[in-house]
Design a protein around this motif. Structure first.
Motif, PDB file in Angstrom:
ATOM      1  N   VAL A 135      54.232  55.234  49.608  1.00 50.39           N
ATOM      2  CA  VAL A 135      53.171  55.660  48.694  1.00 50.39           C
ATOM      3  C   VAL A 135      51.893  54.915  49.056  1.00 50.39           C
ATOM      4  N   ARG A 136      50.762  55.484  48.679  1.00 47.16           N
ATOM      5  CA  ARG A 136      49.483  54.833  48.943  1.00 47.16           C
ATOM      6  C   ARG A 136      49.124  53.900  47.791  1.00 47.16           C
ATOM      7  N   MET A 137      48.632  52.732  48.146  1.00 50.33           N
ATOM      8  CA  MET A 137      48.252  51.770  47.132  1.00 50.33           C
ATOM      9  C   MET A 137      47.059  52.271  46.334  1.00 50.33           C
ATOM     10  N   PRO A 138      47.143  52.185  45.015  1.00 47.78           N
ATOM     11  CA  PRO A 138      45.993  52.557  44.190  1.00 47.78           C
ATOM     12  C   PRO A 138      44.945  51.440  44.212  1.00 47.78           C
ATOM     13  N   ASP A 139      43.744  51.741  43.809  1.00 45.62           N
ATOM     14  CA  ASP A 139      42.690  50.725  43.738  1.00 45.62           C
ATOM     15  C   ASP A 139      42.786  50.031  42.386  1.00 45.62           C
ATOM     16  N   LEU A 140      43.351  48.830  42.397  1.00 43.74           N
ATOM     17  CA  LEU A 140      43.542  48.078  41.159  1.00 43.74           C
ATOM     18  C   LEU A 140      42.494  46.984  40.963  1.00 43.74           C
ATOM     19  N   VAL A 141      41.692  46.746  41.983  1.00 45.16           N
ATOM     20  CA  VAL A 141      40.697  45.675  41.909  1.00 45.16           C
ATOM     21  C   VAL A 141      39.708  45.973  40.783  1.00 45.16           C
ATOM     22  N   GLU A 142      39.465  44.910  39.991  1.00 46.15           N
ATOM     23  CA  GLU A 142      38.578  44.963  38.824  1.00 46.15           C
ATOM     24  C   GLU A 142      39.175  45.763  37.671  1.00 46.15           C
ATOM     25  N   LYS A 143      40.455  46.070  37.760  1.00 46.39           N
ATOM     26  CA  LYS A 143      41.160  46.631  36.606  1.00 46.39           C
ATOM     27  C   LYS A 143      41.913  45.505  35.916  1.00 46.39           C
ATOM     28  N   THR A 144      42.193  45.669  34.656  1.00 47.18           N
ATOM     29  CA  THR A 144      42.913  44.625  33.933  1.00 47.18           C
ATOM     30  C   THR A 144      44.400  44.638  34.299  1.00 47.18           C
ATOM     31  N   TYR A 145      45.048  43.534  34.027  1.00 40.14           N
ATOM     32  CA  TYR A 145      46.485  43.420  34.298  1.00 40.14           C
ATOM     33  C   TYR A 145      47.261  44.492  33.545  1.00 40.14           C
ATOM     34  N   ARG A 146      46.864  44.762  32.312  1.00 40.75           N
ATOM     35  CA  ARG A 146      47.552  45.769  31.490  1.00 40.75           C
ATOM     36  C   ARG A 146      47.397  47.169  32.068  1.00 40.75           C
ATOM     37  N   GLN A 147      46.300  47.427  32.749  1.00 43.32           N
ATOM     38  CA  GLN A 147      46.110  48.726  33.393  1.00 43.32           C
ATOM     39  C   GLN A 147      46.859  48.799  34.717  1.00 43.32           C
ATOM     40  N   ALA A 148      46.915  47.665  35.425  1.00 47.09           N
ATOM     41  CA  ALA A 148      47.482  47.650  36.776  1.00 47.09           C
ATOM     42  C   ALA A 148      48.993  47.855  36.784  1.00 47.09           C
ATOM     43  N   VAL A 149      49.706  47.185  35.891  1.00 52.72           N
ATOM     44  CA  VAL A 149      51.172  47.237  35.915  1.00 52.72           C
ATOM     45  C   VAL A 149      51.720  48.645  35.675  1.00 52.72           C
ATOM     46  N   THR A 179      50.269  51.420  36.308  1.00 50.55           N
ATOM     47  CA  THR A 179      49.899  52.217  37.483  1.00 50.55           C
ATOM     48  C   THR A 179      50.884  51.987  38.621  1.00 50.55           C
ATOM     49  N   LEU A 180      51.268  50.716  38.838  1.00 52.02           N
ATOM     50  CA  LEU A 180      52.245  50.390  39.882  1.00 52.02           C
ATOM     51  C   LEU A 180      53.583  51.056  39.591  1.00 52.02           C
ATOM     52  N   LYS A 181      54.045  50.953  38.366  1.00 52.74           N
ATOM     53  CA  LYS A 181      55.347  51.508  38.000  1.00 52.74           C
ATOM     54  C   LYS A 181      55.369  53.025  38.115  1.00 52.74           C
ATOM     55  N   ALA A 182      54.251  53.665  37.801  1.00 52.59           N
ATOM     56  CA  ALA A 182      54.177  55.124  37.895  1.00 52.59           C
ATOM     57  C   ALA A 182      54.339  55.598  39.335  1.00 52.59           C
ATOM     58  N   LEU A 183      54.000  54.741  40.291  1.00 53.59           N
ATOM     59  CA  LEU A 183      54.118  55.082  41.709  1.00 53.59           C
ATOM     60  C   LEU A 183      55.438  54.609  42.311  1.00 53.59           C
ATOM     61  N   GLY A 184      56.300  54.016  41.487  1.00 52.02           N
ATOM     62  CA  GLY A 184      57.581  53.528  41.992  1.00 52.02           C
ATOM     63  C   GLY A 184      57.500  52.136  42.594  1.00 52.02           C
ATOM     64  N   LEU A 185      56.428  51.411  42.298  1.00 49.90           N
ATOM     65  CA  LEU A 185      56.261  50.044  42.799  1.00 49.90           C
ATOM     66  C   LEU A 185      56.608  49.056  41.691  1.00 49.90           C
ATOM     67  N   GLU A 186      56.835  47.805  42.086  1.00 47.74           N
ATOM     68  CA  GLU A 186      57.222  46.793  41.112  1.00 47.74           C
ATOM     69  C   GLU A 186      56.201  45.665  41.077  1.00 47.74           C
ATOM     70  N   GLU A 187      56.140  45.034  39.929  1.00 48.86           N
ATOM     71  CA  GLU A 187      55.251  43.879  39.770  1.00 48.86           C
ATOM     72  C   GLU A 187      55.862  42.662  40.457  1.00 48.86           C
ATOM     73  N   GLY A 188      55.077  42.012  41.285  1.00 48.19           N
ATOM     74  CA  GLY A 188      55.551  40.835  41.998  1.00 48.19           C
ATOM     75  C   GLY A 188      55.042  39.543  41.377  1.00 48.19           C
ATOM     76  N   LYS A 189      54.673  38.599  42.219  1.00 47.23           N
ATOM     77  CA  LYS A 189      54.214  37.289  41.765  1.00 47.23           C
ATOM     78  C   LYS A 189      52.780  37.385  41.247  1.00 47.23           C
ATOM     79  N   ILE A 190      52.513  36.679  40.152  1.00 49.48           N
ATOM     80  CA  ILE A 190      51.174  36.651  39.560  1.00 49.48           C
ATOM     81  C   ILE A 190      50.564  35.269  39.785  1.00 49.48           C
ATOM     82  N   THR A 191      49.395  35.231  40.390  1.00 53.14           N
ATOM     83  CA  THR A 191      48.664  33.973  40.566  1.00 53.14           C
ATOM     84  C   THR A 191      47.258  34.142  40.006  1.00 53.14           C
ATOM     85  N   TYR A 192      46.607  33.000  39.747  1.00 56.07           N
ATOM     86  CA  TYR A 192      45.263  33.024  39.164  1.00 56.07           C
ATOM     87  C   TYR A 192      44.280  32.268  40.051  1.00 56.07           C
ATOM     88  N   LYS A 193      43.037  32.681  39.979  1.00 64.50           N
ATOM     89  CA  LYS A 193      41.962  31.970  40.654  1.00 64.50           C
ATOM     90  C   LYS A 193      40.737  32.024  39.749  1.00 64.50           C
TER      91      LYS A 193
END
Length: 204
Positions: free
Chosen positions: A114-128, A130-144
């Motif tokens: 599947v093609r990666m969606p553009d999640l940059v500048e989206k919130t965490y609640r929006q991103a997760v 979106t990933l699941k809808a494409l059959g992807l899973e949430e991995g490691k979360i880090t902060y900066k």
């Protein structure tokens, strides 16, 4: 003999009894023929074909005088062996007649991409979601350090930074780098210093 005398005579009752007997025999023979032609009472229980290869499923169905049709393949399901039966219709345990066709869907040979969606500048609640809808899973979360708290700054897979539109395998775990909502004051000071020096350089 009058009609009234006839319907009350012994002959009439014997003929009526014979007519009922003939109807009963004809009805019994008809029901027996119907049972024979529809194979009533000789239904076959559909076996569970899930996780079997098509060859094994065919052998099992042949033993029961059942036929099968492969409809298509489904996206790879990790819990099922490659090229094995994932779903069947009728379902296991259903009662069917001889020569009934069982419709099968087969597990594909591997994960689809599947093609990666553009999640940059989206919130965490929006991103997760979106990933699941494409059959992807949430991995490691880090902060900066970044002013926007829980804002997606980067998408990564196996340590590699991903861009929107890049292909990844389904069920891949996508790591997310999020903003921690804090401002880096050192960077702000450097920026101020740069702005201060610019006029001086321009004056020289």
């Amino acid at each position: 003999m009058s009609f009234k005398q006839y319907v009350t005579s012994r002959t009439f009752f014997l003929q009526l009894l014979a007519a009922f007997a003939i109807l009963f025999v004809l009805g019994y023979l008809f029901m027996h023929w119907l049972t024979f032609t529809t194979d009533h009472g000789n239904e076959i229980t559909v076996p569970d074909l899930r996780k079997l290869t098509v060859e094994k499923a065919e052998e099992k169905l042949d033993e029961l005088d059942l036929d099968y049709v492969v409809l298509d393949s489904v996206d790879f399901v990790a819990d099922y062996p490659k090229h094995s039966v994932v779903t069947q219709d009728p379902v296991p345990g259903a009662k069917v007649k001889e020569d009934r066709k069982i419709y099968l869907k087969i597990n594909s040979s591997g994960f689809t991409q599947v093609r990666m969606p553009d999640l940059v500048e989206k919130t965490y609640r929006q991103a997760v979601p979106t990933l699941k809808a494409l059959g992807l899973e949430e991995g490691k979360i880090t902060y900066k350090p970044y002013l926007g708290k829980d804002m997606v700054l980067e998408m990564r897979f196996n340590g590699k930074k991903l861009k929107a539109g890049e292909k990844v395998w389904k069920s891949s775990k996508i790591d997310l780098v999020l903003g921690d909502g804090k401002v880096v004051f050192e960077e702000a000071e450097d920026t101020t210093a740069t702005k201060t020096e610019t006029p001086e350089n321009g004056g020289e």
